[in-house]
Motif scaffolding. Sequence first.
Motif, PDB file in Angstrom:
ATOM      1  N   GLU A   1       0.831  -1.207   0.000  1.00 26.80           N
ATOM      2  CA  GLU A   1       0.000   0.000   0.000  1.00 26.80           C
ATOM      3  C   GLU A   1       0.866   1.258   0.000  1.00 26.80           C
ATOM      4  OE1 GLU A   1      -2.563  -0.476   3.388  1.00 26.80           O
ATOM      5  OE2 GLU A   1      -3.889  -1.867   2.310  1.00 26.80           O
TER       6      GLU A   1
ATOM      7  N   ASP B   1       2.047   1.621  -3.537  1.00 24.24           N
ATOM      8  CA  ASP B   1       0.903   1.974  -4.386  1.00 24.24           C
ATOM      9  C   ASP B   1       0.478   3.432  -4.205  1.00 24.24           C
ATOM     10  OD1 ASP B   1       0.796  -0.545  -5.497  1.00 24.24           O
ATOM     11  OD2 ASP B   1      -0.914  -1.221  -4.292  1.00 24.24           O
TER      12      ASP B   1
ATOM     13  N   LYS C   1       6.591  -4.144  -5.930  1.00 25.63           N
ATOM     14  CA  LYS C   1       5.647  -4.147  -7.069  1.00 25.63           C
ATOM     15  C   LYS C   1       5.423  -5.575  -7.567  1.00 25.63           C
ATOM     16  CE  LYS C   1       6.551   0.544  -8.696  1.00 25.63           C
ATOM     17  NZ  LYS C   1       7.154   1.370  -9.759  1.00 25.63           N
TER      18      LYS C   1
END
Length: 71
Positions: free
Chosen positions: A48, A51, A66
């Motif tokens: 998170e 992201d 990733k």
Amino acid sequence: MDNSNLIKMANNIGAFFKSEPDRDLAIQGVEQHIRNFWEPRMRKQIVEYVDNGGSDLLDIVTEAVKKLAKS
């Protein structure tokens, strides 16, 4: 867990694998270490973080996270 602790831990892993001359193997090593030794909540939190544009990780750590997110 606080993001700063996760970032520090992840970058320590990345620093270890950074000496690997093959970048792809270094990324794979970081990914595998996080997969094997971090609990699911920690993995979710670091994914998170990346992201959401987190930029305090070493480049090989970011790439490893990733890849971790895709699997």
